[in-house]
Structure formats: structure tokens, C-alpha cells
Write a protein that holds these residues in place. Sequence first.
Motif, PDB file in Angstrom:
ATOM      1  N   GLU B 338      42.386  20.736  84.177  1.00 32.31           N
ATOM      2  CA  GLU B 338      42.356  19.407  83.539  1.00 32.31           C
ATOM      3  C   GLU B 338      42.752  19.459  82.065  1.00 32.31           C
ATOM      4  O   GLU B 338      43.073  18.429  81.463  1.00 32.31           O
ATOM      5  N   ALA B 339      42.678  20.648  81.475  1.00 34.46           N
ATOM      6  CA  ALA B 339      42.963  20.807  80.050  1.00 34.46           C
ATOM      7  C   ALA B 339      43.617  22.164  79.860  1.00 34.46           C
ATOM      8  O   ALA B 339      42.975  23.151  79.529  1.00 34.46           O
ATOM      9  N   PHE B 340      44.926  22.183  80.110  1.00 36.16           N
ATOM     10  CA  PHE B 340      45.655  23.442  80.153  1.00 36.16           C
ATOM     11  C   PHE B 340      45.604  24.168  78.810  1.00 36.16           C
ATOM     12  O   PHE B 340      45.886  23.599  77.776  1.00 36.16           O
ATOM     13  N   ARG B 341      45.297  25.429  78.850  1.00 35.73           N
ATOM     14  CA  ARG B 341      45.339  26.314  77.690  1.00 35.73           C
ATOM     15  C   ARG B 341      44.738  25.695  76.434  1.00 35.73           C
ATOM     16  O   ARG B 341      45.437  25.317  75.497  1.00 35.73           O
ATOM     17  N   VAL B 357      38.029  33.924  73.032  1.00 40.55           N
ATOM     18  CA  VAL B 357      39.247  33.487  73.711  1.00 40.55           C
ATOM     19  C   VAL B 357      40.240  32.922  72.689  1.00 40.55           C
ATOM     20  O   VAL B 357      41.237  32.319  73.056  1.00 40.55           O
ATOM     21  N   GLY B 358      39.957  33.111  71.426  1.00 44.06           N
ATOM     22  CA  GLY B 358      40.929  32.775  70.391  1.00 44.06           C
ATOM     23  C   GLY B 358      40.717  31.408  69.778  1.00 44.06           C
ATOM     24  O   GLY B 358      39.627  30.835  69.820  1.00 44.06           O
ATOM     25  N   ARG B 359      41.768  30.944  69.164  1.00 47.23           N
ATOM     26  CA  ARG B 359      41.713  29.639  68.496  1.00 47.23           C
ATOM     27  C   ARG B 359      42.556  28.633  69.277  1.00 47.23           C
ATOM     28  O   ARG B 359      43.260  28.985  70.217  1.00 47.23           O
ATOM     29  N   ALA B 360      42.477  27.377  68.863  1.00 42.05           N
ATOM     30  CA  ALA B 360      43.158  26.299  69.589  1.00 42.05           C
ATOM     31  C   ALA B 360      44.638  26.627  69.789  1.00 42.05           C
ATOM     32  O   ALA B 360      45.304  27.135  68.889  1.00 42.05           O
ATOM     33  N   PHE B 361      45.124  26.344  70.981  1.00 39.70           N
ATOM     34  CA  PHE B 361      46.529  26.540  71.330  1.00 39.70           C
ATOM     35  C   PHE B 361      47.368  25.492  70.591  1.00 39.70           C
ATOM     36  O   PHE B 361      46.831  24.484  70.096  1.00 39.70           O
ATOM     37  N   THR B 362      48.672  25.718  70.529  1.00 42.86           N
ATOM     38  CA  THR B 362      49.580  24.778  69.871  1.00 42.86           C
ATOM     39  C   THR B 362      49.363  23.351  70.377  1.00 42.86           C
ATOM     40  O   THR B 362      49.349  23.116  71.583  1.00 42.86           O
ATOM     41  N   HIS B 386      38.323  19.025  74.470  1.00 47.67           N
ATOM     42  CA  HIS B 386      39.730  19.368  74.238  1.00 47.67           C
ATOM     43  C   HIS B 386      40.558  18.078  74.179  1.00 47.67           C
ATOM     44  O   HIS B 386      40.503  17.269  75.080  1.00 47.67           O
ATOM     45  N   SER B 387      41.326  17.914  73.088  1.00 45.61           N
ATOM     46  CA  SER B 387      42.278  16.795  73.050  1.00 45.61           C
ATOM     47  C   SER B 387      43.662  17.336  72.705  1.00 45.61           C
ATOM     48  O   SER B 387      43.802  18.459  72.231  1.00 45.61           O
ATOM     49  N   GLY B 388      44.684  16.533  72.977  1.00 43.95           N
ATOM     50  CA  GLY B 388      46.044  16.931  72.629  1.00 43.95           C
ATOM     51  C   GLY B 388      46.799  17.518  73.800  1.00 43.95           C
ATOM     52  O   GLY B 388      46.653  17.067  74.942  1.00 43.95           O
ATOM     53  N   ALA B 414      43.669  12.523  61.759  1.00 45.43           N
ATOM     54  CA  ALA B 414      43.919  13.948  61.969  1.00 45.43           C
ATOM     55  C   ALA B 414      44.050  14.301  63.448  1.00 45.43           C
ATOM     56  O   ALA B 414      44.628  15.318  63.805  1.00 45.43           O
ATOM     57  N   ASP B 415      43.495  13.468  64.312  1.00 43.70           N
ATOM     58  CA  ASP B 415      43.569  13.702  65.752  1.00 43.70           C
ATOM     59  C   ASP B 415      43.827  12.361  66.425  1.00 43.70           C
ATOM     60  O   ASP B 415      42.909  11.615  66.736  1.00 43.70           O
ATOM     61  N   SER B 416      45.103  12.072  66.635  1.00 40.28           N
ATOM     62  CA  SER B 416      45.478  10.730  67.077  1.00 40.28           C
ATOM     63  C   SER B 416      45.529  10.587  68.596  1.00 40.28           C
ATOM     64  O   SER B 416      46.111   9.650  69.111  1.00 40.28           O
ATOM     65  N   HIS B 417      44.911  11.549  69.312  1.00 40.92           N
ATOM     66  CA  HIS B 417      44.918  11.448  70.772  1.00 40.92           C
ATOM     67  C   HIS B 417      43.754  10.582  71.227  1.00 40.92           C
ATOM     68  O   HIS B 417      42.606  10.897  70.928  1.00 40.92           O
TER      69      HIS B 417
END
Lengths: 84, 547
Positions: B338-341, B357-362, B386-388, B414-417
Motif C-alpha cells: 500500500e506504500a511502496f518503499r 531500514v534507513g531514511r525516507a525514500f525519494t 507514509h505520504s508521497g 512542506a508536505d502537499s500530499h
Amino acid sequence: MALTRDKLMDYLNRKLGIDVSEIDDDTLLYSSGMADSFSMVDMLIFIESEAGFKLDPTDVTLDNLDSVGRILNFVNARNGGQSA
Amino acid sequence: MRREGRLVPLLHEHARRQPARTAVTQRLPGGRYLETSYAELARKVNLFSGLFRRRLRPGAIIPIYMGKSADCIAAIYGALESGHVFSCLNPKFRGPQISAVLQASNADAALVDGPGLMTLRNSLSDPACEAVRQPEWLLLQGDPPVPLFEKATRELSGSLKIRHFNEPPAEEPSTAADDRHEDAHLPACCLFTSGSTGTPKGVLISRRDLENRTWAEVEWFELGSEDVLLSILPFSFDVGLNQLMTALAIGCELVLADSWLPADILDTAAARRVSGISGVPSIWQDMLRVQARFDTAGKHKSLRYITVSGGSLPSRQLLELPGLAPGVAIFKTYGQTEAFRAASLRPSEFSTKSESVGRAFTGVRLYVVNESGRPCAPGEIGEIVHSGLGVMTGYLQSADTALKLRPNPFFSAADSHPLAVFTGDYGCIDDDGYLFLRGRHDTMLKISGNRVYPEEITRQLLAIPGVAMAEVVGVRDDSGESHLAAFASLAKGAALSEAEIQRSLAARLPSYMAPRRVLLLEEMPRTASGKPDKQELLALARRSVNL
């Protein structure tokens, strides 16, 4: 101990849901898609417990296990070498 | 090298620029390889898109129930080109899952291969699988034909609508290779994943998102046309699908192999000079266990990176992982259907943050929220939001969507999703912005990278005549892998053995959902309030699965 055809057929039917009345020694199990490769590790555990010896995992390929005939040959070849 | 663009026109562009370059290589029995060039693949894509345009209503979902092959890939791209929604089904699905998919997607037509047809045949006698009779099955026969599958086709021709997929005659007009007019927000793809309701859920992915996630991965893995990627994951799994999309977007070679045996992976990687492998933890665990090792100074010197996707490895094995492939870059990735990568850990960060598992993907915004919906402080555990990029457009059955896909609580300049996925995964973010996973609050398990809800197995147990009550629990072993144990109590007068129940389940469930043990109980243990006593069952399970 030895892996018999009957036990192998029973395993294929019970664990993999294969209709064994339809297959012969040469029917390809994994590369035909009848059995899925996910179950291969379980197959190895089954073979080891029936045959009574450990397989060398770096030696086992899909080709070795792709039909009933190949599985029996593969196991018997190793069995002959180790416990005859 | 272009790092953007629509997926199907790009494939045709590669076919024009490098017609003879191998696009897809399939590993065949006997260590042989079947290569399909970009020109040939593009030709097949046109055949499929033409067929889909002629025979299907616009926007229809096309279930693809077959193993990985060049034809399967051509069908996926054909559907993209014709504006339909492709739906790669897990080849391990059995009748009940296929039926659920067909009902949910209301498909008029579906693609199937020989092995798929064999599975359908086994489910015909099951009244719960009635929906398999609904669509027209377009059958792709292998070459050469397999007698077993031909026999199954003949036997089924009275019960199922089967049409052989034949290549149309040459004079038939080919279709325009341009999907410019398609709306980027329409769904391109529907992936079915395990659901807590006991049936698979369809996750819809938009055309634009499919494209953007492809290019984001190209950038992260620094892919180029000289790469050779090894595909061992199914296309029904978002990680496997995205690997396919990246390979064909960048114009490199994708090698299809189904075996997860260490010897086969080592052999294929050497024979095809593989440079990148996307894998799930259990693949690397198996290799570590048998002390397999890539010879990166010799026959595996082309290997550049591997990924650990779809689950986590215990600390000890994370530390051993660099020894499996000396000098090779390791990417850890985390996401959901539902929220790829959502996140990825770069190779340079592996030595200091290997547990993360790291930081936010692109293109992704990640948040951890507490029970009142407020952002957690660093180190505080909460639900991951998760958005974007990678956010689904919704479930196929829209009733479930509202819980998972909600208005984005952090919507701002800053997060327009407008929407965000509430993952149901729990974790925390450290002071440096790295995400650490801390489990789930529902029953979902990961088995060899597959997501499994025990409820799906319980449902199939209860569908077996004679089973009165059923419960399924997962037990984790030392390596972090889950194993399933099923408990059943029988209806009065029923006589079923544990082996018979296992056999029934094998025919009704994907193999990774098959319980390691089935135990018959006279009576289900209950808590004081009358609910199944999960703790008692877990204790029984631990004793019985011989961990």
C-alpha cells in the motif's frame, strides 16, 4: 534408510498438492510450475529425514530435484557413496 | 541516459535504438538460457495491447496468473499500453485466492499458463471457487507444449472458457505505441496482498506512481543500460515488479530465475554476469546458513549490489551479510504494497546503522505518530505514516480504504500530499532521521518476504468439511523467521487426520501459507471470556514445530 518412490509420491501429494496419478518419473516438477520453488527447502528437509543423511547444500540445484526420477537418482547416488 | 519518461514508449525506444540487446533472459532446466531481445519484446507488447484493446472494456483489470516469462512481461506492458489495469497474481495462489481476485476485479478475461490451468482444474469441484468459471481464460502455452498441460486443457474445455492466445495474422494493424493520452492518475496496476479479513485485498497503483517509483529506484541503485539484474522475486510482489520496471526503463537485461537455492543463485549470477539482485531476507539467510559466498574477486566480479527487502534480518546475520558478497553494496529497503518503499538504507550507512531500514525514500515523507495522532519524539515508538511517492490510490474494495488511507495529518506547504497511508507498522525515528522497525499491533506475519495474515489460513481450515473450529498462530524462531502452526477441532462424527487436513490446505493456500504443523485438538483452549487462548496455543505451537 532410503527414500522410496512411494514416500516421495505421498510427500508430493500431501505437502505440494500434486495429483500424483498424473505424473511420471520424468515430469518436470519445479521448472514446469507444478511445484513452486518456495517449497524446495521443505523438500530438502524431507529428503534428508527420509534418506538419513545431510545433503551438501552448495551441491543441490533445481535441476537435481526437478522430477521424481531425478530426485531418486540424486539421493541414491549420494546414499551409495556414503552408507553402502 | 534519460532518467524520466513513460514506461511503454521508452521500451519501444529501446527496441528502436538497441533492437538486438537482450531485454529478458529466462533460466531454463539444464542450465540453458532463453533470451528475448528488446525488438522481440516490443513486438509481443504490441500483440497484447492490440488484443486487449479489441476484446476488453476500457480500464478493465486483467488478472495475469502465470509464471515469470517474456510473454508475461509483454502482457504487463501490453496492458499498460492499452490503458488497462494489469494484475500479476502470485503464481502460488490457489483456487480460493483466485476466486476472490476474480470476484473483486470483476474480470471478463484473464491470462493463464499451463501450471495455472492445472491449479484451476483442482479447484473446480470446490463450490467456494465458482468464480473461476467467470472469465475467459487466455491460455499461453509454452513452447514446446507440455503433454500434461495439453491434457488438462482438453479436460477443462467443457467447464472453463479457454481461448488459446495465438499471435494474430501479420496484416492485422499494430497498435500505436504511445500512451500519452492516458490519465496519469488512473490505476495502472492492482496487486493482491494478504488481508486481515481472510481474503486477498487489491491494492491499486496509479500510472504516475508506477512510473515515479521506477525512476526513484533507478536513481538509488544507480542503474545503467550495462546492468544485468537478477529477478528471483515474483512480479506479484511490489519489489519484484519494480525491479522489472527499472530494468526495462533503463534498457538493461533482466534475468528471470525461479530457484531460491543458493547453488542456483550463484550459478546464474556467474553465468549471466549479474550486477544487481533484489532479494528478501530468507534468500540471504539460506545462503548464509550454508556458507555460500559470491566470488566477487572472480566469477561474480560483475556483482555490484544486493537488496534486503520485504523484511528484516536479525543482528547477527546483518553483520555476516557483507561477508556473503565482499565489496558489494547492500541496500536495505522497507515498504508495503500500500506504500511502496517508505525507506531505504544506503550502502554507505550500513556499517553504522545496519539495524535501521534507513531514511525516507525519494519523494516520501515519513512520520511516526502516537495514539493521539501526534508526532512522536525521537526514539519514541508509534505507528509509521507514509505520504508521497508509493502511496496507493486505494483498495479495490473501497470499504477498506478509509482505515488505511486517510487525510494526511501533516498536510502543509512542506508536505502537499492530501492522503497518507497508516501502515500499521510500529517503529521509531532516531535523532539522525533513521527509521527502526518495532513490529505490529495486529496479527500480520512475514514469511519469506510474504505477508501473511493467519486469518486467511483459518478461513480455509474452516472451509474443509468436518473442521468445526480452527486457529492459526505464528511462532518466530531464533533467526526471526515465522512458522505457522494450525489447530483444528473436528465436528461431531467427522474423521479427518492431520495429514488429510494438510493435504486440503495445500490445495487451498499458497505454499508459504501452509502450516508447518496441523494439530487436532479435542477442544480449543479458551480464555475466561471464551475467546481462543492465543497464549496457550502459542505455547502448544512452540512445542510442536520443533524449533
